[in-house]
Design an enzyme around this catalytic site. Structure first.
Site, short mmCIF file in Angstrom:
data_model
loop_
_atom_site.label_atom_id
_atom_site.label_comp_id
_atom_site.label_asym_id
_atom_site.label_seq_id
_atom_site.Cartn_x
_atom_site.Cartn_y
_atom_site.Cartn_z
N SER A 220 0.88 -1.19 -0.13
CA SER A 220 0.06 0.00 0.05
C SER A 220 0.98 1.27 0.14
O SER A 220 1.41 1.58 0.92
CB SER A 220 -0.91 0.01 1.36
N HIS B 11 -1.44 -1.36 -4.23
CA HIS B 11 -2.35 -0.90 -3.31
C HIS B 11 -2.55 0.70 -3.48
O HIS B 11 -1.72 1.18 -2.82
CB HIS B 11 -2.73 -1.29 -2.26
N ASP C 116 -4.96 3.78 -1.80
CA ASP C 116 -5.82 4.15 -1.08
C ASP C 116 -6.44 5.60 -1.58
O ASP C 116 -5.62 6.45 -1.17
CB ASP C 116 -5.54 4.34 0.42
N MET D 244 -9.03 8.32 -0.26
CA MET D 244 -9.74 8.75 0.73
C MET D 244 -10.37 10.14 0.50
O MET D 244 -9.66 11.02 -0.08
CB MET D 244 -8.85 8.87 1.76
N HIS E 172 -8.35 1.19 -3.85
CA HIS E 172 -9.23 1.19 -2.78
C HIS E 172 -10.00 2.27 -2.62
O HIS E 172 -9.50 3.12 -1.95
CB HIS E 172 -8.52 0.54 -1.62
N MET F 244 -12.10 4.50 -0.77
CA MET F 244 -12.67 4.98 0.64
C MET F 244 -13.40 6.38 0.53
O MET F 244 -12.92 7.31 1.20
CB MET F 244 -11.92 4.90 1.74
N MET G 179 -12.08 -5.59 5.55
CA MET G 179 -11.08 -4.79 6.23
C MET G 179 -10.87 -5.24 7.54
O MET G 179 -11.83 -5.73 8.30
CB MET G 179 -11.70 -3.42 6.52
N GLY H 243 -9.10 4.30 6.99
CA GLY H 243 -8.61 5.59 7.40
C GLY H 243 -7.19 5.88 7.41
O GLY H 243 -6.69 6.92 6.81
N PHE H 244 -6.52 4.94 8.09
CA PHE H 244 -5.08 5.17 8.10
C PHE H 244 -4.19 3.86 8.17
O PHE H 244 -4.90 3.00 8.47
CB PHE H 244 -5.02 5.80 9.89
N GLY H 245 -2.87 4.33 7.79
CA GLY H 245 -2.35 2.75 7.92
C GLY H 245 -1.38 2.99 9.22
O GLY H 245 -1.69 3.83 10.15
N GLY H 246 -0.93 1.74 9.50
CA GLY H 246 -0.02 1.60 10.82
C GLY H 246 -1.02 1.19 12.04
O GLY H 246 -0.70 1.32 13.31
N ASP I 104 -7.01 -5.98 4.41
CA ASP I 104 -6.16 -4.94 4.42
C ASP I 104 -6.41 -4.13 5.83
O ASP I 104 -7.35 -3.97 6.40
CB ASP I 104 -6.99 -4.00 3.45
N GLY I 105 -5.11 -3.82 6.46
CA GLY I 105 -5.12 -3.36 7.65
C GLY I 105 -4.26 -4.17 8.65
O GLY I 105 -4.73 -5.30 9.25
N GLY I 106 -3.14 -3.81 9.05
CA GLY I 106 -2.46 -4.50 10.03
C GLY I 106 -1.81 -6.04 9.76
O GLY I 106 -1.42 -6.44 10.53
N GLY J 128 1.01 -2.22 4.21
CA GLY J 128 1.51 -0.68 4.07
C GLY J 128 2.73 -0.57 4.98
O GLY J 128 4.00 -0.80 4.39
N SER J 129 2.66 -0.32 6.30
CA SER J 129 3.85 -0.16 7.16
C SER J 129 4.63 -1.52 7.00
O SER J 129 6.08 -1.15 7.23
CB SER J 129 3.27 0.15 8.33
C1 DX5 Z 1 -6.07 1.99 5.75
C2 DX5 Z 1 -5.88 1.67 4.20
C3 DX5 Z 1 -4.71 0.24 4.10
C4 DX5 Z 1 -3.51 1.05 4.68
C5 DX5 Z 1 -3.03 -0.20 5.51
O1 DX5 Z 1 -7.68 2.34 5.72
O2 DX5 Z 1 -7.14 0.88 3.56
O3 DX5 Z 1 -4.66 0.01 2.72
O4 DX5 Z 1 -2.31 1.30 3.73
O5 DX5 Z 1 -1.86 -0.01 6.42
P1 DX5 Z 1 -1.09 -0.97 7.08
O6 DX5 Z 1 -0.69 -2.21 6.36
O7 DX5 Z 1 0.11 -0.22 7.73
O8 DX5 Z 1 -1.97 -1.51 8.43
ZN ZN Z 2 -6.34 -0.08 1.54
#
Ligand code: DX5
Ligand code: ZN
Length: 227
Positions: free
Chosen positions: A7, A30, A32, A34, A63, A65, A134, A139-142, A172-174, A194-195
């Site tokens: 991501s 990927h 995102d 938003m 993706h 959002m 999800m 909304g946010f990475g990490g 997707d997420g964590g 992502g992270s």
């Molecule tokens: C969050 C995004 C993800 C995000 C995941 O809303 O949809 O794609 O980049 O980030 P990580 O892998 O760090 O949780």
């Molecule tokens: Zn995403």
């Protein structure tokens, strides 16, 4: 084989072409989108996707959002996306939208927020190429992976098997080395990270490591037998 989609939310937005190059060997990139309405964060739009599609050979996994995906999703196909995911919570007419995305030449995918169950959408699955479960609030990475989503991943995989569909199941997420195996065992076969990728010293090696773990974990899983 498991697909790993880095991501770019966790990448350097001023150097997107280089950041795509840094994850060479990934299946998809990927992206995102938003809008600060559907989620409390703002990222990028159609012009950036157009430029990124020209700058990399890796296919783009969008993706969305955003509110009103019925209006915007087709524009992301035209911008060069190979796959477009809309949130079912935001779509006014999900069947019509999925058909339109496919008709324009991209893979159509539906995302579910953590609080949205899969069961009401069982009849919609044949219209889709992928479902995104999800594993954090979008909304946010990490953010920390939500273990409580594992039963939903399993139930979604069961529905895919029940209807004998060629559907991909994305999480997707964590998603990281410490969580990817549980997702794969439960039935996921496409993993957004992502992270865990861009936070690593060698992002391409992180992708290979994640793929290896997912492949091992799904090899003996009930849902992957005969794949
Ligand atoms: C969050 C995004 C993800 C995000 C995941 O809303 O949809 O794609 O980049 O980030 P990580 O892998 O760090 O949780
Ligand atoms: Zn995403």
């Amino acid at each position: 084989m498991a697909q790993i989609n880095p991501s770019i939310l966790s990448a350097d937005f001023a150097r997107l072409a280089d950041e795509a190059e840094a994850v060479r060997g990934s299946d998809w990139l990927h992206v995102d989108v938003m809008d600060n309405h559907f989620v409390p964060n703002l990222t990028l739009g159609v012009p950036v996707v157009e430029s990124l599609a020209r700058a990399t050979d890796i296919p783009l996994d969008l993706h969305l959002m955003i509110e009103d995906p019925d209006r915007w999703a087709p524009q992301y196909v035209e911008a060069g996306a190979g796959s477009v995911t809309f949130h079912v919570e935001a779509a006014a007419a999900p069947v019509r939208l999925a058909r339109e995305i496919r008709a324009k030449g991209a893979r159509a995918s539906m995302a579910l927020k953590p609080g949205t169950p899969i069961e009401p959408y069982e009849d919609l699955l044949p219209e889709l190429d992928m479902v995104l479960i999800m594993t954090v609030e979008p909304g946010f990475g990490g953010q920390a992976f939500l273990d409580i989503m594992l039963p939903k991943i399993r139930r979604t995989r069961e529905l895919i098997a029940k209807h004998d569909l060629e559907l991909w199941l994305q999480v997707d997420g964590g998603v990281a080395a410490s969580t990817i195996e549980r997702c794969a065992e439960a039935g996921a076969d496409v993993f957004v990270a992502g992270s865990a990728v861009y936070g690593a010293e060698d992002p391409a090696a992180a992708v290979r490591n994640l793929r290896e773990r997912a492949d091992k974990a799904s090899a003996d899983a009930w849902w992957a037998c005969g794949h």
